[in-house]
Design a protein around this motif. Structure first.
Motif, PDB file in Angstrom:
ATOM      1  N   SER A   1     -61.493   0.746  -7.453  1.00  0.00           N
ATOM      2  CA  SER A   1     -61.649   1.602  -6.291  1.00  0.00           C
ATOM      3  C   SER A   1     -62.491   2.804  -6.703  1.00  0.00           C
ATOM      4  O   SER A   1     -62.663   3.051  -7.898  1.00  0.00           O
ATOM      5  N   ARG A   2     -62.999   3.549  -5.733  1.00  0.00           N
ATOM      6  CA  ARG A   2     -63.887   4.637  -6.123  1.00  0.00           C
ATOM      7  C   ARG A   2     -63.899   5.788  -5.115  1.00  0.00           C
ATOM      8  O   ARG A   2     -63.476   5.645  -3.982  1.00  0.00           O
ATOM      9  N   THR A   3     -64.438   6.915  -5.559  1.00  0.00           N
ATOM     10  CA  THR A   3     -64.798   7.993  -4.644  1.00  0.00           C
ATOM     11  C   THR A   3     -66.305   8.211  -4.798  1.00  0.00           C
ATOM     12  O   THR A   3     -66.929   7.609  -5.667  1.00  0.00           O
ATOM     13  N   PHE A   4     -66.847   9.044  -3.939  1.00  0.00           N
ATOM     14  CA  PHE A   4     -68.298   9.238  -3.935  1.00  0.00           C
ATOM     15  C   PHE A   4     -68.657  10.688  -4.240  1.00  0.00           C
ATOM     16  O   PHE A   4     -67.914  11.609  -3.891  1.00  0.00           O
ATOM     17  N   GLN A   5     -69.812  10.846  -4.865  1.00  0.00           N
ATOM     18  CA  GLN A   5     -70.285  12.176  -5.225  1.00  0.00           C
ATOM     19  C   GLN A   5     -70.439  13.035  -3.970  1.00  0.00           C
ATOM     20  O   GLN A   5     -69.981  14.162  -3.918  1.00  0.00           O
ATOM     21  N   THR A   6     -71.102  12.451  -2.955  1.00  0.00           N
ATOM     22  CA  THR A   6     -71.161  13.105  -1.652  1.00  0.00           C
ATOM     23  C   THR A   6     -70.036  12.481  -0.846  1.00  0.00           C
ATOM     24  O   THR A   6     -70.129  11.338  -0.462  1.00  0.00           O
ATOM     25  N   VAL A   7     -68.974  13.224  -0.626  1.00  0.00           N
ATOM     26  CA  VAL A   7     -67.748  12.669  -0.048  1.00  0.00           C
ATOM     27  C   VAL A   7     -68.053  11.736   1.134  1.00  0.00           C
ATOM     28  O   VAL A   7     -68.750  12.107   2.066  1.00  0.00           O
ATOM     29  N   GLU A   8     -67.545  10.520   1.052  1.00  0.00           N
ATOM     30  CA  GLU A   8     -67.776   9.536   2.115  1.00  0.00           C
ATOM     31  C   GLU A   8     -66.471   9.210   2.826  1.00  0.00           C
ATOM     32  O   GLU A   8     -65.912   8.136   2.659  1.00  0.00           O
TER      33      GLU A   8
END
Lengths: 317, 263
Positions: free
Chosen positions: B88-95
């Motif tokens: 799973s992941r998060t994004f540098q520019t919050v998505e």
């Protein structure tokens, strides 16, 4: 949570239920139930397209083709093969699904408006088929002799009976779609609309979701086409041309593409515009549609359904 | 060529190359991440950190090399397939899904674990409804874990950046991942928010979830990582514990510059 308010549904249902009874008693609007049959048929199509455009964020410019596939499936199979009309509606839907998957699968895998381009071309091709395959379709002259619908000996042989039949089908499609939007499937679609990157990182198969919605909207259009064929008893290719696909987009833009209500409001309004109020413009009718679409996009991006909210906002200021 | 996969290595990257036309963003990267640890990936801007994340999560397909995760080759697979395997992941520019509430965002994260049959959903079957209640409770528990329970019904786009980043982590956890990739979880946060984020990442590790972390905040990196990998211009220049990295002259020169002291 995404809750759909119940009150408008009740008002809508009562209106639909009582409308023929009222219209019968007012000579000026006596013929309105006939218009409402067409409005209902349009509604069926725009409900599916609203899910496709407003929720999955994809535009189809070829839905008239699915409408035509349903109509011609019913027309050809009932008149030339003597099949049961209800069976023909199912066969038409199955054909529309198959075609939607074949057309949709490659274009929906790509980002951007590839579906719009693919469906535009597809709509034109299908319309040529309707015109050229005269042996089956009757060609540009169209085909007649399509039987009406009946069930267990009860025949939908009057405008009022057909009106209720069409609007019952619309209600089924409406509630199915509303439930869908409130379900995990609807949430996944809204997720795709907001961020494809994040949606796929959450395990949502984006291409598959879009194809399923596209196929669903094709089925609704096909059923609408069948209902049209059995109501008119006659069909010809110009009903299912690209201009009509664009009119469907206008209906959704007019009503508002971010709610299913927009599809309903837009379709009914459009039916009245095109049959009652705008045909005095004759060949300039299309220019008026263009203007309507432009005005709505600029001044009412949320469509007519968004109007009360806007007015409320103004008043509060 | 492929070495015997080590049991405790959850993620194994071999000879990874990513080229965009003539530009080589990653060159011959080798990386092994042990289960249950926090691995930080650091390096100056343009070092290839986010590219590495995009390769691991399937947004990009590598030019060369393989990525193995939990016994599966995942390089070149689609993002949703990789998510299903447990990344799973998060994004540098919050998505975030800004058209939804906070809790709905987390509920989307349960997608892999529920029935999403088109017809069952459209018919509104009782099974779907009870499933909704269950995932709502699950999402609420997760919001409680990350500390956003009181914001459950706010719209996601109404949250301040710090909470948006935390929500994104909560959503990433909802998929029940074995590995979470956090892309700059502390970027743009003030000190208190950064501390909250760091504490949360440690808590994730305590749950037994492996963490891969791209971050610029050296204090966070040094405090919470077990191992640090340093990239520079697409190449791995160093790897080791925070202590080893802290004293590595190559890192000090390449990444931090000559004049900046290490925290």
């Amino acid at each position: 949570m995404l809750r759909i308010r119940k009150a408008p549904m009740g008002v809508g249902a009562i209106f639909i239920l009582l409308f023929p009874w009222v219209a019968e008693r007012l000579p000026a609007i006596e013929h309105y139930p006939d218009l409402m049959v067409f409005a209902g048929i349009y509604c069926l199509m725009t409900i599916g397209m609203s899910l496709l455009m407003g929720y999955a964020g994809q535009i189809s410019l070829g839905h008239a083709a699915f409408y035509g596939i349903g109509a011609y499936a019913s027309g050809i199979l009932t008149t030339q093969y003597n099949l049961n009309p209800w069976l023909c509606i199912l066969i038409g839907s199955a054909a529309a699904t198959a075609v939607a998957v074949v057309v949709g699968a490659p274009s929906l895998r790509l980002r951007g408006h590839y579906l719009a381009m693919a469906t535009l071309a597809f709509g034109i091709i299908i319309n040529i088929v309707f015109r050229e395959e005269a042996e089956w379709t009757g060609g540009p002259d169209g085909m007649g002799g399509i039987p009406g619908l009946d069930i267990f000996g009860y025949s939908f042989d009057s405008i009022h009976k057909y009106y209720y039949l069409v609007w019952i089908v619309v209600a089924i499609a409406f509630f199915f779609t509303i439930r869908l939007i409130q379900s995990p499937t609807g949430r996944a679609l809204r997720a795709i609309h907001a961020s494809e990157a994040a949606a796929s990182a959450m395990g949502i198969d984006i291409s598959r979701s879009k194809i399923v919605v596209f196929a669903f909207s094709a089925i609704l259009a096909s059923v609408a086409g069948s209902l049209y064929a059995h109501y008119m008893n006659f069909i010809n290719p110009s009903t299912f041309d690209t201009l009509f696909s664009i009119k469907l987009v206008i209906m959704i833009a007019l009503g508002g593409m971010h709610t299913i209500w927009g599809a309903v409001v837009g379709s009914v309004l459009f039916a009245f515009l095109s049959f009652e109020w705008l045909h005095q413009f004759g060949e300039y009718e299309i220019v008026v549609y263009g203007l309507v679409l432009m005005m709505v996009t600029i001044y009412l991006p949320e469509g007519l359904v968004g109007l009360p909210g806007r007015i409320a906002q103004r008043v509060r200021r | 060529m492929a070495s015997e996969p080590h049991r405790s290595h959850l993620l194994e990257i071999e000879d990874l190359v990513m080229a965009f036309g003539g530009l080589t963003a990653l060159m011959n990267i080798q990386l092994r991440v042990a289960k249950g640890t926090i691995r930080a990936i650091i390096g100056p801007n343009g070092a290839g950190k986010t590219t590495l994340f995009n390769l691991i999560t399937g947004v990009l397909s590598p030019t060369e090399g393989t990525i193995r995760f939990n016994g599966h080759v995942i390089s070149g697979q689609k993002p949703h397939k990789i998510a299903a395997l447990g990344i799973s992941r998060t994004f540098q520019t919050v998505e975030l899904f800004d058209n939804m509430t906070v809790i709905e965002n987390v509920m989307v994260g349960r997608h892999l674990h529920i029935s999403t049959s088109f017809f069952k959903c459209g018919l509104g079957l009782p099974a779907i409804r009870s499933q909704e209640t269950a995932i709502e409770a699950h999402a609420m528990a997760l919001l409680d874990f990350v500390g956003l329970a009181d914001k459950a019904n706010s719209m996601a786009d109404s949250l301040p950046l710090g909470e948006r980043k935390i929500l994104e982590i909560g959503r990433a956890l909802a998929t029940d991942p074995l590995l979470v990739c956090l892309d700059e979880p502390a970027a743009g946060l003030n000190e208190t928010e950064t501390e909250t984020a760091a504490r949360l990442i440690k808590a994730i590790k305590d749950k037994g979830i492996t963490v891969l972390l791209v971050e610029h905040d050296m204090k966070v990196i040094m405090n919470i990582s077990d191992q640090i990998t340093v990239l520079n211009y697409g190449e791995k220049i160093a790897e080791g514990t925070p202590e080893e990295i802290r004293g590595n002259p190559k890192v000090i020169q390449a990444y931090l510059g000559d004049s900046i002291a290490v925290v």
